[in-house]
Structures are given as C-alpha cells and as structure tokens.
Design an enzyme around this catalytic site. Structure first.
Site, PDB file in Angstrom:
ATOM      1  N   LYS A 257       2.367  78.169  13.183  1.00 55.94           N
ATOM      2  CA  LYS A 257       2.878  79.549  13.277  1.00 55.94           C
ATOM      3  C   LYS A 257       1.768  80.512  13.690  1.00 55.94           C
ATOM      4  O   LYS A 257       0.675  80.464  13.147  1.00 55.94           O
ATOM      5  CB  LYS A 257       3.439  79.983  11.916  1.00 55.94           C
ATOM      6  CG  LYS A 257       4.602  79.138  11.437  1.00 55.94           C
ATOM      7  CD  LYS A 257       5.029  79.524  10.036  1.00 55.94           C
ATOM      8  CE  LYS A 257       3.993  79.158   8.995  1.00 55.94           C
ATOM      9  NZ  LYS A 257       4.488  79.278   7.607  1.00 55.94           N
TER      10      LYS A 257
ATOM     11  N   GLY B  25       7.217  86.418   2.255  1.00 56.62           N
ATOM     12  CA  GLY B  25       8.129  85.268   2.318  1.00 56.62           C
ATOM     13  C   GLY B  25       8.570  84.855   3.707  1.00 56.62           C
ATOM     14  O   GLY B  25       9.469  84.025   3.843  1.00 56.62           O
ATOM     15  N   THR B  26       7.925  85.381   4.736  1.00 58.48           N
ATOM     16  CA  THR B  26       8.339  85.012   6.103  1.00 58.48           C
ATOM     17  C   THR B  26       8.180  83.505   6.352  1.00 58.48           C
ATOM     18  O   THR B  26       9.041  82.877   6.977  1.00 58.48           O
ATOM     19  CB  THR B  26       7.525  85.763   7.178  1.00 58.48           C
ATOM     20  OG1 THR B  26       6.138  85.639   6.865  1.00 58.48           O
ATOM     21  CG2 THR B  26       7.919  87.214   7.265  1.00 58.48           C
ATOM     22  N   GLY B  27       7.066  82.939   5.859  1.00 56.30           N
ATOM     23  CA  GLY B  27       6.805  81.521   6.104  1.00 56.30           C
ATOM     24  C   GLY B  27       7.853  80.642   5.426  1.00 56.30           C
ATOM     25  O   GLY B  27       8.359  79.683   6.021  1.00 56.30           O
ATOM     26  N   CYS B  28       8.189  80.979   4.174  1.00 60.02           N
ATOM     27  CA  CYS B  28       9.203  80.202   3.432  1.00 60.02           C
ATOM     28  C   CYS B  28      10.539  80.290   4.157  1.00 60.02           C
ATOM     29  O   CYS B  28      11.228  79.274   4.347  1.00 60.02           O
ATOM     30  CB  CYS B  28       9.388  80.764   2.021  1.00 60.02           C
ATOM     31  SG  CYS B  28       7.881  80.849   1.043  1.00 60.02           S
TER      32      CYS B  28
ATOM     33  N   THR C 297       6.489  91.660   5.079  1.00 61.84           N
ATOM     34  CA  THR C 297       6.631  90.280   5.566  1.00 61.84           C
ATOM     35  C   THR C 297       6.490  89.274   4.426  1.00 61.84           C
ATOM     36  O   THR C 297       6.125  88.122   4.652  1.00 61.84           O
ATOM     37  CB  THR C 297       5.567  89.989   6.643  1.00 61.84           C
ATOM     38  OG1 THR C 297       4.268  90.257   6.076  1.00 61.84           O
ATOM     39  CG2 THR C 297       5.771  90.820   7.894  1.00 61.84           C
TER      40      THR C 297
HETATM   41  N1  ATP Z   1       4.954  90.914  12.579  1.00 64.46           N
HETATM   42  C1  ATP Z   1       5.699  89.892  13.005  1.00 64.46           C
HETATM   43  N2  ATP Z   1       6.640  90.077  13.966  1.00 64.46           N
HETATM   44  C2  ATP Z   1       7.403  89.042  14.402  1.00 64.46           C
HETATM   45  N3  ATP Z   1       7.297  87.788  13.919  1.00 64.46           N
HETATM   46  C3  ATP Z   1       6.381  87.546  12.961  1.00 64.46           C
HETATM   47  C4  ATP Z   1       5.540  88.558  12.443  1.00 64.46           C
HETATM   48  N4  ATP Z   1       4.742  88.019  11.476  1.00 64.46           N
HETATM   49  C5  ATP Z   1       5.080  86.725  11.395  1.00 64.46           C
HETATM   50  N5  ATP Z   1       6.056  86.419  12.303  1.00 64.46           N
HETATM   51  C6  ATP Z   1       6.713  85.124  12.479  1.00 64.46           C
HETATM   52  O1  ATP Z   1       7.245  84.768  11.194  1.00 64.46           O
HETATM   53  C7  ATP Z   1       7.189  83.351  11.015  1.00 64.46           C
HETATM   54  C8  ATP Z   1       6.368  83.082   9.760  1.00 64.46           C
HETATM   55  O2  ATP Z   1       5.010  83.177  10.115  1.00 64.46           O
HETATM   56  P1  ATP Z   1       3.792  83.646   9.190  1.00 64.46           P
HETATM   57  O3  ATP Z   1       2.570  83.282   9.946  1.00 64.46           O
HETATM   58  O4  ATP Z   1       4.005  85.054   8.779  1.00 64.46           O
HETATM   59  O5  ATP Z   1       4.028  82.730   7.928  1.00 64.46           O
HETATM   60  P2  ATP Z   1       3.210  82.687   6.596  1.00 64.46           P
HETATM   61  O6  ATP Z   1       1.897  83.350   6.761  1.00 64.46           O
HETATM   62  O7  ATP Z   1       3.207  81.253   6.204  1.00 64.46           O
HETATM   63  O8  ATP Z   1       4.100  83.525   5.608  1.00 64.46           O
HETATM   64  P3  ATP Z   1       4.069  83.579   3.984  1.00 64.46           P
HETATM   65  O9  ATP Z   1       2.978  82.648   3.541  1.00 64.46           O
HETATM   66  O10 ATP Z   1       3.843  84.977   3.591  1.00 64.46           O
HETATM   67  O11 ATP Z   1       5.417  83.163   3.550  1.00 64.46           O
HETATM   68  C9  ATP Z   1       6.589  82.791  12.311  1.00 64.46           C
HETATM   69  O12 ATP Z   1       7.644  82.458  13.179  1.00 64.46           O
HETATM   70  C10 ATP Z   1       5.785  83.970  12.850  1.00 64.46           C
HETATM   71  O13 ATP Z   1       5.595  83.888  14.250  1.00 64.46           O
HETATM   72  C1  HMH Z   2       6.583  80.781  -5.047  1.00 64.95           C
HETATM   73  C2  HMH Z   2       5.980  81.152  -3.737  1.00 64.95           C
HETATM   74  N1  HMH Z   2       5.989  80.247  -2.740  1.00 64.95           N
HETATM   75  C3  HMH Z   2       5.455  80.559  -1.539  1.00 64.95           C
HETATM   76  C4  HMH Z   2       4.878  81.801  -1.323  1.00 64.95           C
HETATM   77  C5  HMH Z   2       4.255  82.112   0.036  1.00 64.95           C
HETATM   78  O1  HMH Z   2       4.821  83.165   0.627  1.00 64.95           O
HETATM   79  C6  HMH Z   2       4.896  82.726  -2.397  1.00 64.95           C
HETATM   80  N2  HMH Z   2       4.374  83.971  -2.249  1.00 64.95           N
HETATM   81  N3  HMH Z   2       5.452  82.376  -3.580  1.00 64.95           N
END
Ligand code: ATP
Ligand code: HMH
Length: 268
Positions: free
Chosen positions: A176, A211-214, A209
C-alpha cells in the site's frame, strides 16, 4: 441461499474504526457473512491506544475451533496478532483446518504510533504466517520492518520491496502506498510473482484515516470469499476505501474513522 463467509482474526478496537469492528462493518457492506476471532482487546479511541489486553491462547483456540468445526470460512483475514505465541497458534490452526484464501494484514503500529506487534514476534510473522498467506497487505513502514529496508520512497522501490516480500512465501503481495510522499495519488502495487499491477486513486486531504488499512484488507477478504480473483478483489477494495476516506468522519478529538457505508449502492 448461499453466501460467502469471511472470518477476521484480529484485535478489537472499542472505538469502532479499526480492527475487528472495521472488518465486520466492511464484510457486512460487501454482503458476506462476517465472523470474528478476537486476539486482543484494545482500549482505543481516535486519540490513540490506551490499553492492550491479549486474550488467552485457550480463548483464541476455542474461537477458531468453534468456527472451523461448524461453519468454516471461504476467506480469512488476520490483523493485530500482537505476540509470537498468538501468531504461532493462529498459523497452526490455519494449517490444521486447511484454510484457503488467507489475507495477512501485518499490523505493527497504530496511526498514533502505539506498537500493535511485539518486537520478538517479527520472526514468527515472517517465517510462520507469511508463507501461509494468499495475499499480504503491508503499508510502507511495515514492508520496511519485514525486509530490513531503511526506506521505500519511490514507485520503483515499492516494486523492489513487493518482489522481495513475495519471496518470503505469500502467493500475492499488495504493497500500500498510503505512506508514500505523493501529493496527488495514493498508489498500491500488486505483485503476482511475474508482473506488477497498479491501483491508483486521487489522494484525499484528510487526517481522518483511522483504520484504512484494516478496511482495505477486509474488503479484499470479502471479495475473495465471494470467489473473485485477486485483481478484481483489489480493484473493489480500492474503490471501497476511496469512498470511505472521501466521506471520512470527524468523530472524536483525533484521527477519525472512515465511513464504511460510503460505497453502498455503488457499482463495482
Ligand atoms: N489520503 C489518502 N487518500 C486516498 N487513499 C488513501 C489515503 N491514505 C491511504 N489511502 C489508501 O488507503 C488504503 C490503506 O492504506 P494505508 O497505507 O493508509 O494503510 P495503513 O497505514 O495500513 O492503515 P492503518 O494501519 O491505519 O489501518 C490504501 O489503498 C491506500 O492507498
Ligand atoms: C485493533 C487494531 N487493529 C489494527 C489497527 C491498525 O489500524 C488498530 N489501530 N487497532
């Protein structure tokens, strides 16, 4: 009536934006039957993680056995696993139940900086869990940690990292690009062992943002549970997270959650 069944094995975010709660909301939105195994309770809100309470191995094993001895799952996502012991248990159970379609989100650090994976657990993550994965979905700092890279700053470096990660055993890698310094686009790279595929979307200017990754990994899991292939699953997940961030929520005093219902009624 049949329905795809998706299981999340992850930590609970009582604040509702990440972890188990984000995953189940996403499963519901994507019309799969959602189930959960809670590995850790977190006391968490938009300001940060205030407490981490791992569940006993007995409790985690009991939840997994309950699900796999009865309902089963068409796809499984792992999120916050926290410790070496939990990773080893989850990996053993995935093998025991011959689980197909395993999405490993290698959660390590919360947006506010709190550690969600103990340092000693890194080796188990790399050697026991990653080889079982159909797809892994690291962000850039997680990819650096796993690979021992000091930084990943360009698309070319993302491709190198995705290819190095795939050598650790997962069938597919989705790296990502949310953390890449690019004002215009958020670009994710899928590597299938032979070629690269790119999923780009306009970068949205927001701090909300959480929880975007989850949410993104849960959407991939839901689509795999329905029998979609990896490219179709990532395409839908990218559209889903884009809509959820576009309509992200200013709830709480810190980094707010995304709106999981934003993609509802939109065409894939
Ligand atoms: N500002 C943004 N605008 C559009 N898409 C975004 C933005 N930030 C993240 N994304 C997208 O959101 C998705 C999750 O990516 P991100 O890198 O934020 O995950 P993460 O860091 O693991 O998140 P978290 O650990 O907070 O749950 C990817 O598809 C990324 O490209
Ligand atoms: C429980 C939990 N899992 C994953 C993340 C990563 O976003 C978080 N903040 N909390």
């Amino acid at each position: 009536m049949t329905i795809g069944k998706a299981l999340t094995i992850a930590g609970s975010d009582c604040g509702g934006g990440a972890g188990i709660q984000a995953d189940l909301k996403t499963f519901q939105e994507r019309d799969v039957f959602g189930m959960s195994v809670i590995t850790v309770l977190t006391a968490q809100n938009t300001l940060g993680v205030h407490g981490v309470f791992p569940q006993t191995l007995e409790a985690i094993e009991g939840q997994m056995d309950a699900i796999f001895q009865d309902m089963g799952a068409n796809a499984v996502k792992t999120g916050m696993l926290f410790s070496e012991e939990i990773i080893n248990l989850v990996a053993d159970k995935l093998v025991q139940y011959e689980v197909k379609n395993v999405v490993v989100d290698p959660v390590m650090i919360a947006k506010g900086g709190a550690p969600l994976l103990q340092k000693q657990a890194m080796n188990a993550l790399k050697t026991k869990l990653l080889p079982l994965a159909t797809v892994i979905t690291p962000n850039i700092p997680e990819a650096c940690e796993i690979l021992g890279f000091s930084s990943i700053d360009t698309l070319e470096e993302m491709k190198d990292a995705a290819s190095a990660l795939q050598k650790l055993g997962p069938r597919f890698v989705v790296l990502k690009g949310g953390h890449l310094e690019d004002e215009n686009e958020a670009i994710d790279v899928l590597f299938d062992g032979e070629s690269f595929h790119y999923f780009a979307a306009k970068r949205i200017k927001t701090i909300h943002t959480h929880g975007t990754g989850c949410t993104f990994a849960a959407a991939i899991t839901a689509e795999l549970a329905k029998g979609q292939d990896i490219r179709a699953a990532v395409t839908t997940a990218k559209n889903f997270i884009q809509a959820a961030i576009e309509q992200s929520l200013c709830i709480g005093k810190g980094i707010g959650p995304t709106r999981h219902s934003a993609y509802r009624n939109k065409k894939d």
